[in-house]
Design an enzyme around this catalytic site. Structure first.
Site, PDB file in Angstrom:
ATOM      1  N   ASP A   1     -13.572 -14.283 -10.402  1.00 37.97           N
ATOM      2  CA  ASP A   1     -14.399 -13.457  -9.518  1.00 37.97           C
ATOM      3  C   ASP A   1     -13.629 -12.205  -9.066  1.00 37.97           C
ATOM      4  O   ASP A   1     -12.429 -12.274  -8.790  1.00 37.97           O
ATOM      5  CB  ASP A   1     -14.775 -14.333  -8.307  1.00 37.97           C
ATOM      6  CG  ASP A   1     -15.798 -13.698  -7.400  1.00 37.97           C
ATOM      7  OD1 ASP A   1     -16.647 -12.941  -7.889  1.00 37.97           O
ATOM      8  OD2 ASP A   1     -15.753 -13.978  -6.181  1.00 37.97           O
TER       9      ASP A   1
ATOM     10  N   ASP B   1     -14.532  -5.890 -11.303  1.00 41.47           N
ATOM     11  CA  ASP B   1     -15.033  -5.112 -10.177  1.00 41.47           C
ATOM     12  C   ASP B   1     -14.441  -3.714 -10.235  1.00 41.47           C
ATOM     13  O   ASP B   1     -13.356  -3.451  -9.727  1.00 41.47           O
ATOM     14  CB  ASP B   1     -14.691  -5.788  -8.856  1.00 41.47           C
ATOM     15  CG  ASP B   1     -15.317  -5.036  -7.673  1.00 41.47           C
ATOM     16  OD1 ASP B   1     -15.831  -3.917  -7.883  1.00 41.47           O
ATOM     17  OD2 ASP B   1     -15.286  -5.565  -6.552  1.00 41.47           O
TER      18      ASP B   1
ATOM     19  N   ASN C   1     -23.455 -15.653  -4.560  1.00 40.85           N
ATOM     20  CA  ASN C   1     -22.030 -15.897  -4.276  1.00 40.85           C
ATOM     21  C   ASN C   1     -21.799 -16.263  -2.816  1.00 40.85           C
ATOM     22  O   ASN C   1     -22.190 -15.516  -1.912  1.00 40.85           O
ATOM     23  CB  ASN C   1     -21.226 -14.633  -4.577  1.00 40.85           C
ATOM     24  CG  ASN C   1     -21.087 -14.368  -6.053  1.00 40.85           C
ATOM     25  OD1 ASN C   1     -21.822 -14.929  -6.868  1.00 40.85           O
ATOM     26  ND2 ASN C   1     -20.144 -13.517  -6.410  1.00 40.85           N
TER      27      ASN C   1
ATOM     28  N   HIS D   1     -19.291  -8.628   2.109  1.00 50.61           N
ATOM     29  CA  HIS D   1     -18.392  -9.778   2.045  1.00 50.61           C
ATOM     30  C   HIS D   1     -17.833 -10.110   3.429  1.00 50.61           C
ATOM     31  O   HIS D   1     -17.653  -9.227   4.256  1.00 50.61           O
ATOM     32  CB  HIS D   1     -17.222  -9.488   1.105  1.00 50.61           C
ATOM     33  CG  HIS D   1     -17.643  -9.310  -0.319  1.00 50.61           C
ATOM     34  ND1 HIS D   1     -17.612  -8.096  -0.953  1.00 50.61           N
ATOM     35  CD2 HIS D   1     -18.117 -10.189  -1.217  1.00 50.61           C
ATOM     36  CE1 HIS D   1     -18.033  -8.242  -2.199  1.00 50.61           C
ATOM     37  NE2 HIS D   1     -18.348  -9.508  -2.388  1.00 50.61           N
ATOM     38  N   GLY D   2     -17.554 -11.372   3.650  1.00 48.92           N
ATOM     39  CA  GLY D   2     -16.891 -11.780   4.890  1.00 48.92           C
ATOM     40  C   GLY D   2     -17.865 -12.096   6.010  1.00 48.92           C
ATOM     41  O   GLY D   2     -19.044 -12.329   5.780  1.00 48.92           O
TER      42      GLY D   2
ATOM     43  N   GLU E   1     -20.281  -4.981 -11.641  1.00 50.49           N
ATOM     44  CA  GLU E   1     -21.015  -4.574 -10.430  1.00 50.49           C
ATOM     45  C   GLU E   1     -21.348  -3.089 -10.482  1.00 50.49           C
ATOM     46  O   GLU E   1     -20.505  -2.263 -10.817  1.00 50.49           O
ATOM     47  CB  GLU E   1     -20.145  -4.887  -9.203  1.00 50.49           C
ATOM     48  CG  GLU E   1     -20.747  -4.496  -7.867  1.00 50.49           C
ATOM     49  CD  GLU E   1     -19.923  -5.035  -6.683  1.00 50.49           C
ATOM     50  OE1 GLU E   1     -19.361  -6.148  -6.787  1.00 50.49           O
ATOM     51  OE2 GLU E   1     -19.835  -4.333  -5.666  1.00 50.49           O
TER      52      GLU E   1
ATOM     53  N   GLY F   1     -21.547 -11.536  -1.355  1.00 46.47           N
ATOM     54  CA  GLY F   1     -21.493 -11.469   0.109  1.00 46.47           C
ATOM     55  C   GLY F   1     -22.629 -12.203   0.784  1.00 46.47           C
ATOM     56  O   GLY F   1     -23.186 -11.732   1.784  1.00 46.47           O
ATOM     57  N   SER F   2     -22.959 -13.390   0.285  1.00 46.23           N
ATOM     58  CA  SER F   2     -24.179 -14.061   0.767  1.00 46.23           C
ATOM     59  C   SER F   2     -23.933 -15.025   1.930  1.00 46.23           C
ATOM     60  O   SER F   2     -24.894 -15.591   2.459  1.00 46.23           O
ATOM     61  CB  SER F   2     -24.845 -14.797  -0.404  1.00 46.23           C
ATOM     62  OG  SER F   2     -24.998 -13.917  -1.496  1.00 46.23           O
ATOM     63  N   SER F   3     -22.691 -15.232   2.340  1.00 46.49           N
ATOM     64  CA  SER F   3     -22.430 -16.077   3.519  1.00 46.49           C
ATOM     65  C   SER F   3     -23.042 -15.419   4.740  1.00 46.49           C
ATOM     66  O   SER F   3     -23.001 -14.190   4.884  1.00 46.49           O
ATOM     67  CB  SER F   3     -20.922 -16.217   3.761  1.00 46.49           C
ATOM     68  OG  SER F   3     -20.350 -17.011   2.766  1.00 46.49           O
TER      69      SER F   3
HETATM   70  P1  13P Z   1     -18.911 -14.085   1.112  1.00 46.55           P
HETATM   71  O1  13P Z   1     -17.500 -14.481   1.402  1.00 46.55           O
HETATM   72  O2  13P Z   1     -19.411 -13.057   2.064  1.00 46.55           O
HETATM   73  O3  13P Z   1     -19.813 -15.248   0.967  1.00 46.55           O
HETATM   74  O4  13P Z   1     -18.884 -13.351  -0.317  1.00 46.55           O
HETATM   75  C1  13P Z   1     -18.435 -14.066  -1.416  1.00 46.55           C
HETATM   76  C2  13P Z   1     -18.553 -13.279  -2.666  1.00 46.55           C
HETATM   77  O5  13P Z   1     -19.407 -12.443  -2.834  1.00 46.55           O
HETATM   78  C3  13P Z   1     -17.579 -13.585  -3.716  1.00 46.55           C
HETATM   79  O6  13P Z   1     -17.728 -12.786  -4.831  1.00 46.55           O
END
Ligand code: 13P
Length: 281
Positions: free
Chosen positions: A81, A103, A227, A177-178, A133, A206-208
């Site tokens: 990744d 990336d 992700n 992300h994060g 991306e 960045g789906s968290s």
């Molecule tokens: P998050 O840490 O925001 O879930 O993002 C993870 C990600 O996109 C890894 O490629």
């Protein structure tokens, strides 16, 4: 068992679900993710970022990755990744990874195309698939922090896809992300338009922290790989903090390791069920 990224994503698109793509940073996290996939009968994308691989030891990750894939009863895509270092991405292709992500989203369009073409040419020699991306998902990705440079331009996504022959396309549509600081506003219209013009499966980074209902809407509009990193890191950290607080004299890594595996597994199961990938194998 080993599977192909594109095959899993196309199946997901046809059947209306998304394949969860989870980041791991240590053995416990990987075990939690794979146990979640087995228990729910879900295909899974097991991802390691470049800096997580460096932390664990790149050679160890290559060996562990093969063992994870071979010993899991559901289909596993082993995914490199956010590769920034071209040489390391190439080594991942040569060392058992199913797919790799380049990336170069912060480069110019032309350079991003050129670098992606180079990775695709190398990866194909080893039967490895490629994600790249277009547009830039900002925020904190491992040890890099950057601002969100804007959403993916629809025409650029179409052109990039045509020129690169990639297997999965990551787009910037409002996630970061994060840990989120502001309000999340997913750009559903952009997802919809890109999906209608690009056959290649679409990836949401960045789906968290994104409401599951928003992610489900994104799936309906064509996102097939989602992700998740931070939500699992937090589940892991919270489990460890709890364990150490309630076991003041505890010292056995196998005991708090179990708490960590269980917490990561439970969080992964929540995502799997929300994405609809359970009972798909
Ligand atoms: P998050 O840490 O925001 O879930 O993002 C993870 C990600 O996109 C890894 O490629």
């Amino acid at each position: 068992m080993k599977t192909s990224l594109k095959k899993e994503l196309l199946k997901a698109k046809k059947e209306g679900y998304a394949v969860p793509a989870f980041n791991f940073d240590n053995l416990e996290m990987a075990k939690g993710i794979l146990q979640a996939a087995e228990e729910t009968k879900s295909p899974v994308i097991l991802m390691v970022t470049e800096s997580a691989a460096k932390y664990m030891g790149v050679e160890y990750v290559f060996a562990l990755g093969k063992a994870f894939v071979e010993n899991t009863k559901v289909p596993v895509v082993l995914h490199w990744d956010h590769g920034f270092d071209i040489q390391l991405i190439k080594r991942a292709c040569e060392n058992g990874f199913t797919s790799v992500m380049l990336d170069a989203s912060k480069e110019t369009f032309e350079d991003n195309v050129k670098m992606t073409q180079e990775i695709v040419a190398h990866a194909k020699k080893f039967g490895v698939e490629v994600e790249s991306e277009i547009g830039h998902v900002g925020g904190k990705e491992d040890d890099r922090v950057s601002a969100n440079g804007g959403y993916t331009d629809i025409q650029e996504a179409i052109d990039f896809n045509k020129q690169t022959n990639i297997d999965a396309l990551a787009i910037a549509v409002g996630t970061a992300h994060g840990v989120y600081k502001g309000k999340i506003e997913l750009q559903f219209d952009i997802i919809d338009k890109i999906n209608k013009n690009v056959d290649t499966p679409l990836v949401l980074h960045g789906s968290s922290g994104v409401p599951l209902t928003d992610l489900q809407k994104a799936i309906k509009l064509g996102i097939t790989k989602i992700n998740i990193g931070t939500d699992l890191k937090q589940a892991n950290a919270n489990a460890l903090k709890n364990w150490l607080n309630t076991n003041e004299n505890g010292y056995d890594a196998r005991m708090f390791g179990k708490a960590s595996i269980e917490a990561v597994k439970n969080e992964a199961i929540i995502k799997i069920k929300a994405f609809g990938s359970n009972n798909k194998v």
